[in-house]
Design a protein around this motif. Structure first.
Motif, PDB file in Angstrom:
ATOM      1  N   PHE A  71      46.394  33.156  49.192  1.00  0.00           N
ATOM      2  CA  PHE A  71      45.422  33.143  48.207  1.00  0.00           C
ATOM      3  C   PHE A  71      44.991  33.183  46.550  1.00  0.00           C
ATOM      4  CE2 PHE A  71      40.784  34.505  46.830  1.00  0.00           C
ATOM      5  CZ  PHE A  71      40.165  33.314  47.187  1.00  0.00           C
ATOM      6  N   LEU A  72      45.450  34.336  46.579  1.00  0.00           N
ATOM      7  CA  LEU A  72      45.422  34.058  45.158  1.00  0.00           C
ATOM      8  C   LEU A  72      46.473  33.128  43.438  1.00  0.00           C
ATOM      9  CD1 LEU A  72      44.506  36.235  42.012  1.00  0.00           C
ATOM     10  CD2 LEU A  72      47.257  37.094  42.488  1.00  0.00           C
ATOM     11  N   GLY A 101      44.541  29.925  44.216  1.00  0.00           N
ATOM     12  CA  GLY A 101      43.570  29.529  44.001  1.00  0.00           C
ATOM     13  C   GLY A 101      44.286  29.812  41.958  1.00  0.00           C
ATOM     14  N   ILE A 102      45.371  30.479  41.350  1.00  0.00           N
ATOM     15  CA  ILE A 102      45.836  29.567  40.652  1.00  0.00           C
ATOM     16  C   ILE A 102      46.203  27.932  40.050  1.00  0.00           C
ATOM     17  CG2 ILE A 102      46.817  30.182  38.187  1.00  0.00           C
ATOM     18  CD1 ILE A 102      46.772  33.662  39.446  1.00  0.00           C
TER      19      ILE A 102
END
Lengths: 539, 552
Positions: free
Chosen positions: A46-47, A50-51
């Motif tokens: 997810f991270l 996302g970035i």
């Protein structure tokens, strides 16, 4: 723009795996079987996604911005190039302040269209469709709910367009009319002070502003109502999806999932996708006025393109002066312009050192003939031969190195007096400027200026009167050591003393052998000329 | 940032109610959005858990699903109210700012106003005002609302999702926003100013080039000057590209902060759920609510992108609004009560004036009595207009005295002085409106008869006959009359005020001989007792005078 488009779509599509990672995590927590390892893996995915998504989004914006800047650069250069080579005497020409506004802030309004509107428009046409396709195998009911609440995309668009255009146009119109009223009063300000009317005007203006605001507000009320419909549809859509998924998971009913039972993971995924389905639409609504602005600018550019007139000969660059003794010959010169009287000029032949008066009633083409000789416009037929060469694009710049021109309303540039007189050189020679000022008998104009020849002239500089400006442009002719002077009514609208000073200066130039062609009504000036060319009598 | 804060304070002090209402409604909208997503997430996960446990029939579905519907509809309705409230507030401030600016500008020294008249600089002032239009809508209100929403949802989540997760969410969000705010506030002002200057240079150079096109073509400097215009355009684009880069970084930081906050929820709340500390549905609640915080981030990023431009514009406007000073020291004197008995209306006592080192006129002494007409004669540029400016008190008299009814002209408060002196300057201006509006601006109580009479005096009767009379409309800057007609209307406007002293500069400019005589005679008939001092340019004016003063 292509990389920007790709990047923007990638950013939007990264939502899908990102949402799936979250759905997987929540599903495992609810259904059991979740481990810390799974939690951390999903969170990491997810991270990272996302970035990556943020980076792709900003990069696509940046690329679109750069692409927009490149287009604006070309448009700006093209606009300026056409305008500065236009026939300066053309009546259809736009006011220079207006043109400057278009070339500056006007064209910049296209930027937002590039980096906001076009990207949003692209996403609207792709993203909702992809989301529907992805959701279809999981639950056709959801697809139908979304299709019903956000379906009539064209209708939505019309609504958005209508509402946003109205709202932004109204607000723009209000700003414009308030601004123009402020400008109007500021331009009258000295008179208002002398008439002790400032307080009254300020009070009146406050009243106008309040009235305008009330009127604008009533229009905004309606405009916002229609754009709220979009929000409402989106909200209902998301809520219906949430309620449907909730009931399905509870086992209350089992429709819409192709006969299977909806898993928690699938439910969460659907719920995460629902707002993403509407997001592009909302982005587009926010960017709509960028399109309206861009359309206005494009219209203005188009109209200007249509109105553009004939161009000057040559392109006004520095080059070696045309050699040979001065001769100017005209044969069968005719200038016919749409909507204006056709001008026929008599044939003439002018040799070095002659002093010629161009005479004739106003409208007979005196100014036009001067501009034809200077290559500022092109005759419809006939030709001008200078120093034995045809005046053409190739020869005009070299020919003009030998000319000086004093127009009816000479322009003083926003630069020092020295730069204004030594206009022929990028870095004027101070001694020669000083000599030109003495030769043109303009020393007392210089004496009245606070910083002598370093005084800035023009809008933000010192003011000189119309007569003084004309004498300073004569000093330009002395500086340039031009051997031909073209002057347009150099003594008109001046008091006697100034007119006589100008005639003196012209005589001084003539003593140096300068050939002169002067359009004039003034008998005092005509008396100093060798002969006259009469205009307006040719058939 | 420094000039922006006082300006915002100045503007919003009076509109604090509208601002508060706008923020309040924004908070409600954002809050409803967060609650909607949070509740939906909770509902689905809880329903999933209940379904798996076979407890589907006893799970209370109605309250949460009613909540979802209520929030969805309520949000849309509140959104409408919010847009109305925020735009109402914005429109109010938009008008306030212009009213204040006009007020402040109108009080500047008259000579400064004359220099500004019709200039590009005035366009610049309005452009700066435009730049500040978004101050409330895009900066103040989103920031205010974001702070309120963050604190509120922070409190809620503290109880539902846990203290560690909430601290993580708030910290990452605050750090991200603060960082991007700092980046913008520190870095954006310089390129904003550069962009502004480059835009100004582009405009001015292009105007200068177009107006001087003929001279540039003839001097072979067109190509080179075009290069300078385009160079300003290139500088503009470079500054814009730099600003765009800063904006993108700011938006990236805010966006990444939101992602980071959500990741924190996944890890921290996820672990808590694994260990059975909280139910999985609260992980969903926390996550969905955090994702909804993106709604806060987008307008913040957009507002920040204008911070540099606004700060720069405020830096120029703030001094204009602050320097709301009257022209000259008023010295606390009220109107001079009694004019000195028997003193001439206007007296010059050994007045000397210089420009730089050049002496315009020295030791000049003369009187103009009531009912008398004096003509000033001198070559152009010899100081006639300067003398009239001195008499009107527009420029200070450095050496010698100018007495108005026996009292030093500069001792009179401005309003009193200009009630006594009617000054027709070399350049007069009219404004958009009817002829009657233009006449009444200096004399609001004038009757229609007064207006008609003065129109006849200046010989404009025939001009207006063919049109709509006194209600003939003039366009912007009073266009619609010829130069000479405009001059005469400005003169009529002055005569209507019946001043005791009349200063006239080039009063018959643009008139033929018979009309000039008619107008001059009319002035004297209308104001038989006025002391008239006129800068004379032509025989009709010199003949009209009782006495002549030669400037040397």
């Amino acid at each position: 723009m292509r990389p920007a488009y790709g990047m923007s779509l990638t950013a939007s599509l990264l939502v899908l795996p990102q949402a799936y990672a979250v759905a997987l995590l929540l599903g495992s927590l609810v259904e059991g079987g979740g481990t810390l390892r799974l939690v951390l893996t999903c969170a990491a995915i997810f991270l990272l996604l996302g970035i990556a998504r943020q980076a792709a989004e900003q990069m696509s914006g940046r690329l679109a911005f750069r692409a927009g800047q490149a287009v604006i650069h070309d448009l700006r250069t093209g606009l300026i190039d056409r305008q500065i080579r236009q026939n300066p005497l053309d009546r259809n020409r736009s006011a220079s302040a207006q043109l400057a506004t278009l070339a500056g802030p006007g064209l910049d309004q296209l930027l937002a269209w590039f980096f906001r509107y076009r990207l949003a428009a692209l996403r609207v046409s792709v993203i909702p469709l992809i989301i529907l396709v992805v959701l279809l195998p999981i639950s056709w009911t959801t697809t139908i709910i979304l299709l019903v609440s956000g379906p009539l995309i064209p209708l939505f668009m019309a609504l958005i367009g209508f509402a946003a255009r109205d709202a932004s146009e109204k607000q723009l119109a209000e700003t414009l009319s308030l601004n123009s009223e402020v400008l109007e009063w500021l331009n009258t300000a000295p008179d208002l002070r002398l008439l002790t009317a400032t307080d009254r005007v300020a009070a009146t203006f406050a009243g106008t502003a309040t009235r305008l605001r009330a009127k604008t507000f009533s229009v905004l009320k309606i405009a916002f109502l229609s754009s709220s419909v979009l929000e409402l549809f989106a909200a209902i859509g998301v809520a219906m999806v949430a309620v449907y998924v909730g009931f399905s998971l509870l086992g209350t009913f089992h429709i819409g999932a192709w006969g299977k039972v909806l898993s928690v993971t699938e439910g969460v995924f659907i719920l995460l996708m629902a707002p993403e389905f509407f997001q592009p639409l909302r982005d587009l609504a926010g960017a709509w006025h960028d399109k309206a602005n861009a359309a206005t600018i494009a219209d203005t550019l188009d109209r200007m393109e249509w109105a553009s007139a004939s161009a000057i000969l040559g392109d006004g660059r520095k080059c070696a002066a045309m050699p040979g003794p001065v001769t100017i010959a005209a044969t069968d010169l005719v200038l016919a312009r749409a909507g204006q009287q056709r001008l026929n000029f008599p044939d003439f032949f002018i040799t070095a050192g002659e002093r010629i008066a161009l005479v004739g009633p106003s409208g007979s083409g005196k100014t036009t003939l001067l501009s034809l000789i200077a290559g500022l416009q092109v005759p419809s037929s006939g030709c001008i031969t200078v120093c034995g060469h045809d005046l053409s694009d190739e020869t005009a710049d070299a020919w003009r190195r030998r000319l000086a021109y004093v127009g009816q309303t000479p322009h003083l540039f926003q630069a020092s007096l020295r730069a204004n007189i030594g206009l022929a050189d990028p870095v004027p020679d101070a001694t020669r400027v000083a000599q030109a000022i003495i030769d043109a008998r303009t020393s007392e104009v210089l004496a009245a200026l606070p910083r002598a020849d370093q005084t800035r002239l023009g809008e933000r500089g010192a003011g000189v009167s119309g007569g003084e400006a004309r004498r300073l442009t004569l000093a330009r002719a002395f500086y340039a050591r031009a051997d031909i002077l073209l002057a347009d009514e150099p003594t008109a609208n001046l008091d006697d003393a100034t007119a006589i000073a100008i005639i003196d200066t012209l005589n001084e130039l003539s003593r140096r052998g300068t050939t002169m062609i002067i359009a004039t009504h003034d008998p005092r000036l005509i008396a100093h000329m060798h002969r006259s060319i009469m205009l307006g009598s040719a058939p | 940032m420094r000039p922006l804060l006082p300006l915002a304070l100045h503007l919003w002090r009076r509109r604090i109610g509208s601002l508060a209402l706008g923020i309040l409604l924004s908070v409600l909208v954002l809050g409803a959005g967060i609650a909607l997503l949070g509740l939906s997430g909770w509902f689905i996960t809880a329903a999933g858990a209940a379904g798996l446990a076979g407890a589907g029939l006893i799970f209370d579905v109605f309250r949460p699903s009613a909540g979802v519907r209520f929030l969805a509809l309520g949000r849309a309705a509140t959104r409408y109210g919010e847009r109305l409230a925020t735009h109402d507030a914005t429109l109010k401030v938009l008008a306030d700012l212009r009213v204040d600016l006009l007020h402040a500008m109108l009080r500047r020294p008259v000579r400064q106003l004359m220099a500004l008249r019709g200039s590009e600089q005035l366009q610049q002032v309005t452009a700066d005002v435009d730049a500040l239009d978004g101050l409330a809508l895009r900066l103040l209100m989103p920031f205010g609302a974001a702070i309120a929403v963050l604190s509120l949802s922070g409190v809620m989540m503290w109880f539902m999702v846990g203290s560690a997760t909430t601290t993580w969410i708030l910290t990452s969000f605050l750090v991200g926003t603060l960082l991007s705010f700092l980046v913008t506030a520190r870095r954006a002002r310089r390129p904003s100013r550069l962009a502004h200057r480059a835009m100004w240079a582009l405009r001015m150079r292009l105007i200068d080039l177009l107006r001087g096109q003929i001279d540039l073509v003839l001097s072979g400097r067109l190509e080179e000057t075009r290069g300078k215009v385009l160079a300003a355009g290139a500088r503009l684009q470079a500054a814009q590209a730099l600003l765009d880069k800063i904006d993108r970084w700011a938006a990236f930081l805010i966006g990444t902060a939101t992602t980071l906050a959500a990741t924190g929820v996944l890890v921290l709340a996820g672990r808590a759920a694994l260990e059975g500390e909280i139910a999985p549905q609260f992980v969903a609640l926390g996550l969905f609510a955090t994702l909804a915080l993106t709604e806060l981030a987008i307008p913040l990023a957009r507002g920040l992108s204008e911070l540099g431009k606004m700060t720069d514009a405020a830096g120029r406007l703030q001094p204009m609004l602050a320097a709301d000073q009257p022209e000259e020291p008023q010295q606390g004197h009220a109107r001079p009560q009694v004019a000195e008995a028997g003193a001439p209306a206007l007296r010059f006592r050994s007045v000397t004036q210089q420009i730089g080192d050049r002496l315009l006129f020295g030791n000049l002494s003369f009187d103009v009595a009531s009912g008398e007409t004096v003509a000033l004669i001198a070559a152009s540029g010899a100081g006639k207009s300067t003398l009239l400016d001195l008499a009107a008190g527009l420029i200070p008299c450095r050496s010698g005295d100018i007495l108005l009814h026996g009292i030093a002209s500069d001792k009179w408060p401005e309003t009193e002085r200009f009630s006594q002196i009617g000054y027709l300057t070399q350049r007069t201006s009219l404004f958009a409106g009817s002829i009657a509006d233009n006449l009444r601006i200096g004399c609001p109580d004038a009757t229609t008869d007064d207006l008609l009479r003065v129109i006849e005096t200046v010989g404009l009767g025939n001009v207006l006959c063919g049109r709509a009379g006194l209600s003939t409309r003039l366009a912007e800057a009073g266009r619609g009359l010829s130069g000479g007609e405009s001059r005469r209307l400005a003169l009529a406007r002055l005569l209507l005020r019946k001043p005791g002293v009349l200063l006239l500069d080039e009063v018959t400019e643009g008139l033929d001989e018979p009309m000039a005589q008619h107008v001059l005679a009319g002035i004297r008939t209308t104001l038989p007792q006025a002391a008239i001092l006129l800068a004379a340019h032509r025989p009709a004016e010199i003949e009209f005078a009782d006495r002549i003063v030669q400037l040397v």
